[in-house]
Write a protein that holds these residues in place. Structure first.
Motif, PDB file in Angstrom:
ATOM      1  N   LYS A  82      -2.748  11.463 -17.134  1.00 25.61           N
ATOM      2  CA  LYS A  82      -1.643  10.510 -17.273  1.00 25.61           C
ATOM      3  C   LYS A  82      -0.982  10.807 -18.610  1.00 25.61           C
ATOM      4  O   LYS A  82      -1.400  10.370 -19.675  1.00 25.61           O
ATOM      5  CB  LYS A  82      -2.167   9.074 -17.230  1.00 25.61           C
ATOM      6  N   LEU A  83       0.081  11.636 -18.554  1.00 25.37           N
ATOM      7  CA  LEU A  83       0.747  12.125 -19.757  1.00 25.37           C
ATOM      8  C   LEU A  83       1.765  11.134 -20.286  1.00 25.37           C
ATOM      9  O   LEU A  83       2.379  10.384 -19.519  1.00 25.37           O
ATOM     10  CB  LEU A  83       1.455  13.449 -19.458  1.00 25.37           C
ATOM     11  N   GLN A  84       1.954  11.154 -21.593  1.00 28.42           N
ATOM     12  CA  GLN A  84       3.111  10.496 -22.182  1.00 28.42           C
ATOM     13  C   GLN A  84       4.352  11.326 -21.840  1.00 28.42           C
ATOM     14  O   GLN A  84       4.257  12.535 -21.633  1.00 28.42           O
ATOM     15  CB  GLN A  84       2.951  10.387 -23.695  1.00 28.42           C
ATOM     16  N   PRO A  85       5.528  10.695 -21.769  1.00 24.29           N
ATOM     17  CA  PRO A  85       6.731  11.454 -21.378  1.00 24.29           C
ATOM     18  C   PRO A  85       6.979  12.699 -22.223  1.00 24.29           C
ATOM     19  O   PRO A  85       7.468  13.706 -21.713  1.00 24.29           O
ATOM     20  CB  PRO A  85       7.854  10.422 -21.531  1.00 24.29           C
ATOM     21  N   ASP A  86       6.644  12.660 -23.531  1.00 26.15           N
ATOM     22  CA  ASP A  86       6.871  13.835 -24.375  1.00 26.15           C
ATOM     23  C   ASP A  86       5.666  14.784 -24.387  1.00 26.15           C
ATOM     24  O   ASP A  86       5.663  15.776 -25.126  1.00 26.15           O
ATOM     25  CB  ASP A  86       7.202  13.404 -25.810  1.00 26.15           C
ATOM     26  N   LYS A  87       4.636  14.470 -23.577  1.00 24.97           N
ATOM     27  CA  LYS A  87       3.432  15.288 -23.438  1.00 24.97           C
ATOM     28  C   LYS A  87       2.661  15.450 -24.745  1.00 24.97           C
ATOM     29  O   LYS A  87       1.865  16.367 -24.909  1.00 24.97           O
ATOM     30  CB  LYS A  87       3.771  16.670 -22.868  1.00 24.97           C
ATOM     31  N   SER A  88       2.878  14.519 -25.671  1.00 25.82           N
ATOM     32  CA  SER A  88       2.170  14.589 -26.945  1.00 25.82           C
ATOM     33  C   SER A  88       0.742  14.072 -26.836  1.00 25.82           C
ATOM     34  O   SER A  88      -0.111  14.397 -27.664  1.00 25.82           O
ATOM     35  CB  SER A  88       2.922  13.787 -28.010  1.00 25.82           C
ATOM     36  N   SER A  89       0.467  13.246 -25.832  1.00 26.06           N
ATOM     37  CA  SER A  89      -0.875  12.709 -25.629  1.00 26.06           C
ATOM     38  C   SER A  89      -1.046  12.366 -24.158  1.00 26.06           C
ATOM     39  O   SER A  89      -0.084  12.376 -23.384  1.00 26.06           O
ATOM     40  CB  SER A  89      -1.109  11.470 -26.504  1.00 26.06           C
ATOM     41  N   ALA A  90      -2.279  12.048 -23.795  1.00 25.98           N
ATOM     42  CA  ALA A  90      -2.556  11.751 -22.392  1.00 25.98           C
ATOM     43  C   ALA A  90      -3.863  10.987 -22.277  1.00 25.98           C
ATOM     44  O   ALA A  90      -4.735  11.049 -23.154  1.00 25.98           O
ATOM     45  CB  ALA A  90      -2.631  13.037 -21.562  1.00 25.98           C
ATOM     46  N   LEU A  91      -3.985  10.267 -21.197  1.00 33.83           N
ATOM     47  CA  LEU A  91      -5.248   9.691 -20.767  1.00 33.83           C
ATOM     48  C   LEU A  91      -5.694  10.426 -19.516  1.00 33.83           C
ATOM     49  O   LEU A  91      -4.878  10.983 -18.785  1.00 33.83           O
ATOM     50  CB  LEU A  91      -5.099   8.204 -20.453  1.00 33.83           C
ATOM     51  N   LEU A  92      -6.977  10.426 -19.283  1.00 32.40           N
ATOM     52  CA  LEU A  92      -7.503  11.002 -18.059  1.00 32.40           C
ATOM     53  C   LEU A  92      -7.853   9.852 -17.111  1.00 32.40           C
ATOM     54  O   LEU A  92      -8.642   8.969 -17.457  1.00 32.40           O
ATOM     55  CB  LEU A  92      -8.736  11.848 -18.350  1.00 32.40           C
ATOM     56  N   VAL A  93      -7.222   9.852 -15.942  1.00 34.78           N
ATOM     57  CA  VAL A  93      -7.454   8.816 -14.937  1.00 34.78           C
ATOM     58  C   VAL A  93      -8.449   9.359 -13.923  1.00 34.78           C
ATOM     59  O   VAL A  93      -8.216  10.397 -13.301  1.00 34.78           O
ATOM     60  CB  VAL A  93      -6.144   8.425 -14.227  1.00 34.78           C
ATOM     61  N   VAL A  94      -9.576   8.656 -13.744  1.00 37.35           N
ATOM     62  CA  VAL A  94     -10.636   9.074 -12.830  1.00 37.35           C
ATOM     63  C   VAL A  94     -10.880   7.933 -11.843  1.00 37.35           C
ATOM     64  O   VAL A  94     -10.897   6.762 -12.224  1.00 37.35           O
ATOM     65  CB  VAL A  94     -11.932   9.406 -13.588  1.00 37.35           C
ATOM     66  N   THR A  95     -11.068   8.266 -10.565  1.00 31.81           N
ATOM     67  CA  THR A  95     -11.299   7.239  -9.555  1.00 31.81           C
ATOM     68  C   THR A  95     -12.680   7.412  -8.928  1.00 31.81           C
ATOM     69  O   THR A  95     -13.248   8.501  -8.939  1.00 31.81           O
ATOM     70  CB  THR A  95     -10.226   7.281  -8.452  1.00 31.81           C
ATOM     71  N   THR A  96     -13.192   6.315  -8.360  1.00 37.27           N
ATOM     72  CA  THR A  96     -14.552   6.328  -7.841  1.00 37.27           C
ATOM     73  C   THR A  96     -14.595   5.979  -6.360  1.00 37.27           C
ATOM     74  O   THR A  96     -13.651   5.430  -5.796  1.00 37.27           O
ATOM     75  CB  THR A  96     -15.451   5.329  -8.592  1.00 37.27           C
ATOM     76  N   GLN A  97     -15.747   6.253  -5.778  1.00 39.67           N
ATOM     77  CA  GLN A  97     -15.983   5.989  -4.373  1.00 39.67           C
ATOM     78  C   GLN A  97     -16.108   4.496  -4.099  1.00 39.67           C
ATOM     79  O   GLN A  97     -15.970   4.057  -2.970  1.00 39.67           O
ATOM     80  CB  GLN A  97     -17.257   6.745  -3.933  1.00 39.67           C
ATOM     81  N   HIS A  98     -16.336   3.666  -5.131  1.00 34.80           N
ATOM     82  CA  HIS A  98     -16.425   2.220  -4.903  1.00 34.80           C
ATOM     83  C   HIS A  98     -15.250   1.457  -5.519  1.00 34.80           C
ATOM     84  O   HIS A  98     -15.356   0.269  -5.798  1.00 34.80           O
ATOM     85  CB  HIS A  98     -17.770   1.661  -5.353  1.00 34.80           C
ATOM     86  N   GLY A  99     -14.114   2.142  -5.678  1.00 39.04           N
ATOM     87  CA  GLY A  99     -12.860   1.451  -5.946  1.00 39.04           C
ATOM     88  C   GLY A  99     -12.447   1.282  -7.382  1.00 39.04           C
ATOM     89  O   GLY A  99     -11.460   0.592  -7.657  1.00 39.04           O
TER      90      GLY A  99
END
Length: 692
Positions: A624-641
């Motif tokens: 999940k990037l910031q619009p200027d790509k200067s930073s980001a988060l990593l979004v991870v999903t699971t089998q139980h929601g």
């Protein structure tokens, strides 16, 4: 009252598509005419008008998944609660907020009102499973923005932890003794423990509660309503020959009795005041919801059959099949002999005809709304992020608007085979991959036709950033790379194969007690291009990530370290660094930096989700990037929601929120970096933004 506060990370549901994320206490009818029904959908409440099949209102009222929603017995209030512990009381007539608190509880699961409508029982079945009793008391004027509003208080009377017979005295805590939040394990794996699952406040204001035990059979407890101390305990002997039989549902009180639905088709009748088991019988099927219809117990099955039971002897009085085969998770009777049925993918209002003895003889669905079928699977943004395509395992594909508040699909088609993935090639065309090995080309505003087929099921499709190529991962372990030439957009061309190669091989030497031997297939669960389109990453059941050089399609690196199937990969340029992330069934996430010189990868962090309650695997991840790509988060999903966010600077977990009541089967960010979308096994799709 525990202070209500905004969470550090707040998910805003910008759009939601689905009927309801309902459980046995969730979704309650509002009026007989015009057939309006309020139901939870993720963190929101939506109102359906079944007279015309329209959704007339949607309002986000919680920061995570609503799991409980119940009217007070005096019909003045509605109580809602979410997995993370948020408890809110609303005016039934206006939906104005009356009181709120954050329960110091892990994995809130159940809520019920006292008969006098002045107390609320909260149960969590997480690591520190607890029961808490709150009293609704007179409050004061509080500021709400620019206005002052009157809010009542939810005062915590007592809390009791599971494991009563082990450490009876130590498990009873007053609200002054209890910490504000349960302890969280950051490294240890999840394991089952004693846990409360459901309960009710009986007419004497004592608490009837069901506890499932780690090392013995389920126990029923009667707790003192004033102190939370045990009055009596009754063991529920193993019914199916194994102590793992799970209590699925508890009925409301009727003639001094509660009915418990237990896995294996058992119904247990228990007295509310004496905690005595008066009857046990097997009805031949398991039901996850129930309702009292006069003196009969109404039990839906997972195949759409309604069964009325005589609770004196357990015999079926009537069995009627309704048109829907959807798994019914909520049932309630209307005051005019109607019937509300709610499943994951549809909501029905039914009329009933009865004989002279009051037994139903006919049930007819007269009004209904429906959406995605079986399970949503696959999601993709259009290049301009204005449209979202969603698939399901019934072979349907849906087109939704991301910019307009429209909850019905702009287009809908069926491709025959179960849809597993989707990928936009350009602003007008979407590739639809199915588990039967076919890929269809969907021309928006036009038609949908077969495009190509491959050996094995189509698991994942990704288009290069320049739109010139697309890569396909299959269940056979093969990867196909194709050149796409739109040729003016008039006639879809035959895709030109650039390379089709075996990317991953079965590993008969690897065996796991949970997942079996990996000697049959090496499914390519995910693939992605690097930001320059010069490399392709693939991941597989064989527990590896492999890197392929474009044009030559020679493998240049194999990344090992995961101990179970690698389920998703993503590659992004973040502040000038080329970062690759992978997640696995082993509940770990590995973050690498790619060094062009030497075509090597440095492992930056190994993260995990083992602190999250409940057995699970990891299904998808995306940057999940910031619009200027200067930073980001990593979004991870699971089998139980759960949706889990990680900081890529230090590898720490930022937050975890349960947002689906089923496995998350698709997660993708838009190209503008503003939003991300998820779809799940609960037949729901969401468009999220983050407030951090």
């Amino acid at each position: 009252m525990a202070a209500s506060k905004e969470p550090d990370v707040f998910f805003t549901a910008n759009h939601s598509w689905g009927v309801a994320s309902a459980r046995h206490v969730s979704g309650l009818p509002v009026n007989e005419i015009p057939f309006t029904f309020d139901a939870p959908l993720g963190p929101s409440v939506v109102r359906w008008d079944l007279s015309n099949g329209e959704r007339v209102r949607s309002r986000q009222i919680h920061s995570d998944l609503i799991v409980c929603m119940r009217y007070s017995p005096n019909d003045e209030y509605i109580a809602t609660a979410s997995t993370g512990g948020e408890v809110k009381v609303w005016s039934r007539s206006s939906w104005d907020l009356i009181a709120e608190t954050i329960a110091p509880i892990d994995s809130l699961f159940h809520l019920s009102w006292s008969p006098s409508s002045d107390c609320i029982l909260i149960i969590g079945n997480g690591r520190n499973s607890s029961a808490l009793l709150y009293k609704l008391e007179n409050g004061k004027m509080e500021e709400d923005g620019d206005q002052k509003v009157y809010k009542e208080r939810l005062n915590l009377l007592w809390s009791t932890r599971a494991g009563l017979s082990k450490t009876r005295e130590s498990t009873i805590e007053s609200h002054d003794q209890r910490s504000k939040s349960p302890e969280q394990s950051t490294g240890k794996d999840y394991s089952y423990k004693d846990a409360f699952y459901m309960g009710e406040v009986n007419p004497s204001n004592n608490v009837f509660i069901v506890e499932e035990r780690e090392e013995s059979c389920t126990q029923l407890h009667l707790l003192d309503g004033g102190t939370g101390l045990p009055i009596k305990t009754t063991p529920l002997s193993s019914l199916s020959g194994t102590r793992e039989a799970h209590t699925l549902m508890m009925s409301s009180l009727h003639d001094g009795l509660y009915a418990l639905m237990v896995e294996g088709g058992y119904v247990v009748m228990v007295t509310a005041e004496e905690l005595e088991i008066v009857n046990i019988y097997n009805i031949g099927f398991s039901s996850r919801t129930c309702a009292w219809d006069k003196d009969l117990l109404l039990l839906p099955s997972d195949s759409g059959k309604l069964t009325w039971i005589n609770v004196q002897n357990g015999s079926p009085v009537q069995e009627i099949r309704v048109g829907s085969s959807d798994y019914i998770v909520h049932v309630s009777l209307s005051s005019t002999s109607g019937l509300w049925l709610c499943g994951f993918s549809r909501l029905l209002y039914c009329t009933m005809e009865r004989n002279d003895n009051g037994v139903p003889t006919k049930v007819a669905a007269t009004h209904q709304v429906s959406t995605h079928e079986i399970s949503c699977c696959g999601v993709s943004f259009s290049p301009l992020s204005s449209l979202l395509s969603v698939g399901d395992l019934a072979g349907n594909v849906y087109l939704y608007s991301c910019s307009e508040d429209i909850y019905i699909p702009l287009e809908m088609w069926n491709v025959g085979g179960s849809v597993r993935c989707l990928c936009w090639l350009d602003n007008d065309c979407v590739l639809v991959g199915s588990l039967d090995g076919s890929i269809h080309l969907w021309r928006i505003g036009g038609d949908i036709k077969p495009f190509l087929s491959m050996e094995g099921g189509i698991i994942h499709i990704r288009c290069s950033s320049d739109g010139k190529y697309f890569a396909v991962g299959t269940s056979s372990g093969k990867v196909g790379v194709y050149l796409y030439n739109k040729e003016g957009g008039v006639t879809p061309p035959t895709p030109c194969p650039v390379s089709v190669f075996m990317a991953h091989y079965p590993r008969p030497d690897v065996k796991d007690s949970r997942f079996g031997q990996l000697g049959h297939q090496a499914e390519v669960w995910s693939l992605c291009w690097d930001p320059t389109d010069r490399y392709l990453a693939t991941c597989s059941e064989d527990q590896t990530v492999r890197i392929w050089k474009a044009e030559s399609w020679i493998g240049v690196a194999t990344l090992k370290g995961h101990t179970l199937a690698v389920t998703s990969v993503d590659w992004a340029d973040v502040n000038g660094r080329s970062l690759l992330a992978s997640c696995s069934d082993d509940r770990t996430i590995r973050l690498y930096q790619f060094l062009l010189e030497g075509e090597s990868f440095d492992l930056l962090f190994t993260m995990n989700t083992k602190s999250i309650y409940g057995w699970h695997t990891l299904t998808y991840l995306t940057f999940k990037l910031q619009p200027d790509k200067s930073s980001a988060l990593l979004v991870v999903t699971t089998q139980h929601g759960y949706i889990v966010l990680f900081n890529i600077i230090n590898g720490s977990m930022v937050s975890s929120h349960k947002m689906h009541c089923g496995s998350i089967e698709g997660c993708v960010t838009d190209r503008g970096c503003g939003q991300f979308a998820t779809v799940g096994g609960d037949c729901a799709a969401y468009l999220w933004s983050l407030n951090i």
